[in-house]
Scaffold this active site. Structure first.
Site, short mmCIF file in Angstrom:
data_model
loop_
_atom_site.label_atom_id
_atom_site.label_comp_id
_atom_site.label_asym_id
_atom_site.label_seq_id
_atom_site.Cartn_x
_atom_site.Cartn_y
_atom_site.Cartn_z
N ARG A 66 32.14 -32.60 17.82
CA ARG A 66 32.68 -31.37 18.43
C ARG A 66 32.01 -31.18 19.79
O ARG A 66 30.82 -30.91 19.84
CB ARG A 66 32.40 -30.19 17.50
CG ARG A 66 32.96 -28.86 17.99
CD ARG A 66 32.55 -27.74 17.04
NE ARG A 66 33.14 -26.46 17.42
CZ ARG A 66 32.60 -25.66 18.34
NH1 ARG A 66 31.50 -25.99 18.98
NH2 ARG A 66 33.20 -24.50 18.63
N LYS A 95 23.97 -27.57 23.30
CA LYS A 95 23.18 -26.62 22.50
C LYS A 95 21.74 -26.51 22.97
O LYS A 95 21.22 -27.39 23.66
CB LYS A 95 23.27 -26.98 21.01
CG LYS A 95 24.64 -26.54 20.46
CD LYS A 95 24.78 -26.68 18.98
CE LYS A 95 26.17 -26.15 18.57
NZ LYS A 95 26.50 -26.46 17.18
N1 HH2 Z 1 29.09 -24.88 16.80
C1 HH2 Z 1 29.55 -23.75 17.39
C2 HH2 Z 1 30.70 -23.13 16.93
N2 HH2 Z 1 31.42 -23.64 15.91
N3 HH2 Z 1 31.72 -25.33 14.26
C3 HH2 Z 1 31.30 -26.45 13.65
N4 HH2 Z 1 31.99 -26.98 12.63
N5 HH2 Z 1 30.14 -27.09 14.05
C4 HH2 Z 1 29.37 -26.61 15.07
O1 HH2 Z 1 28.33 -27.24 15.38
C5 HH2 Z 1 29.80 -25.41 15.75
C6 HH2 Z 1 31.00 -24.79 15.30
C7 HH2 Z 1 28.81 -23.16 18.56
O2 HH2 Z 1 29.25 -23.68 19.79
P1 HH2 Z 1 30.31 -22.95 20.82
O3 HH2 Z 1 31.66 -22.86 20.22
O4 HH2 Z 1 30.24 -23.65 22.09
O5 HH2 Z 1 29.74 -21.55 21.04
P2 HH2 Z 1 30.23 -20.13 20.54
O6 HH2 Z 1 30.08 -20.10 19.08
O7 HH2 Z 1 29.30 -19.20 21.24
O8 HH2 Z 1 31.65 -19.96 20.92
#
Ligand code: HH2
Length: 261
Positions: free
Chosen positions: A242, A208
């Site tokens: 995660r 992040k």
């Molecule tokens: N962070 C992201 C997405 N979903 N869900 C939970 N429970 N906690 C988190 O910190 C979280 C989440 C963002 O990360 P990423 O999936 O890599 O990115 P994107 O949302 O752009 O797919």
């Protein structure tokens, strides 16, 4: 206790760190299997980017992305679906997912609560200030930890009110969702206070931007920061981490656990 690793399986063309690479369902399934082999006990399949400023995706489009991947991974590991839409959550549970990871904590589609209750599915409720289009504009809190805690307590009550068993709910402070660098650091530093809510904590720091704000690193070069923050979250009691980089985090967590004894 050694935390579980939740491996990120994004099926989106615009995710902030691995967008487009796993758009193809087969490739996403292969990636998910690899993460499971590396030690992910949960695979989090998402078809809508929550990146700051990301555009919305229709339920139909999101469904088309997510369902084949969930079906392909069911049986490999526990599968969670990262969605805020009732139709997508329902189709993913039909396809073999057993957890709904709702980053809006039932605010976008409150009926996800009744769905999880009916299917006895797990439910992750995450804190976010505003929505992905606006959340980084100017986040302000009285006390970020107290505010996030009060929000999660209220959302937990809403889920239980919708019929979800309290034991099926996990809580997440939402690192990077409507938070400045200081907010993110403070939440991680004082994560233990959220354990007073009595539910397992899920923490996602992986790759992040707060890591880049600390050391200037680009998104593809944040494994060290991911591991440092994940291990400290573990020490503060996080039960689920995660992450995208499962192999490296699994090693870090195993060594940290060996030292703690
Ligand atoms: N962070 C992201 C997405 N979903 N869900 C939970 N429970 N906690 C988190 O910190 C979280 C989440 C963002 O990360 P990423 O999936 O890599 O990115 P994107 O949302 O752009 O797919």
């Amino acid at each position: 206790m050694k935390p579980k690793l939740m491996g990120v399986v994004n099926v989106t063309p615009d995710s902030f760190s691995d967008g487009g690479r796993f758009l193809d369902a087969e490739a996403a399934v292969a990636h998910g299997r690899e993460l499971a082999e590396q030690g992910a006990g949960i695979l989090d399949v998402g078809g809508e980017s929550t990146r700051p400023g990301a555009g919305a995706v229709s339920a139909e489009e999101e469904l088309g992305r997510v369902v084949p991947v969930v079906a392909g991974l069911a049986g490999t590991a526990t599968v969670s679906v990262d969605t805020s839409k009732l139709e997508v959550a329902e189709a993913a549970l039909d396809a073999g997912a057993s957890i709904v990871n709702d980053v809006t904590a039932l605010r976008n589609d409150p009926e996800i609560g009744a769905l999880c209750a009916e299917r006895d599915a797990g439910l992750i409720l995450m804190h976010m200030l505003g929505d992905p289009r606006t959340m980084q504009a100017n986040p302000v809190y009285d006390d970020v930890v107290a505010d996030v805690k009060a929000f999660l307590a209220e959302r937990l009550e809403a889920a239980v009110g919708a019929g979800v068993a309290k034991e099926r709910v996990w809580l997440d402070p939402g690192i990077g969702f409507g938070k400045t660098l200081e907010h993110n650091l403070e939440l991680l530093r004082r994560l233990g206070e959220l354990r007073e809510l009595g539910r397992p904590l899920v923490v996602g720091t992986s790759r992040k931007s707060f890591i880049g704000k600390v050391d200037g690193s680009d998104v593809g070069d944040r494994i060290g920061g991911t591991i440092a923050s994940s291990v400290l979250a573990m020490a503060e009691g996080a039960e689920v981490l995660r992450v995208h980089d499962v192999a490296q985090t699994a090693q870090a967590v195993t060594v940290a656990e060996a030292i703690r004894g």
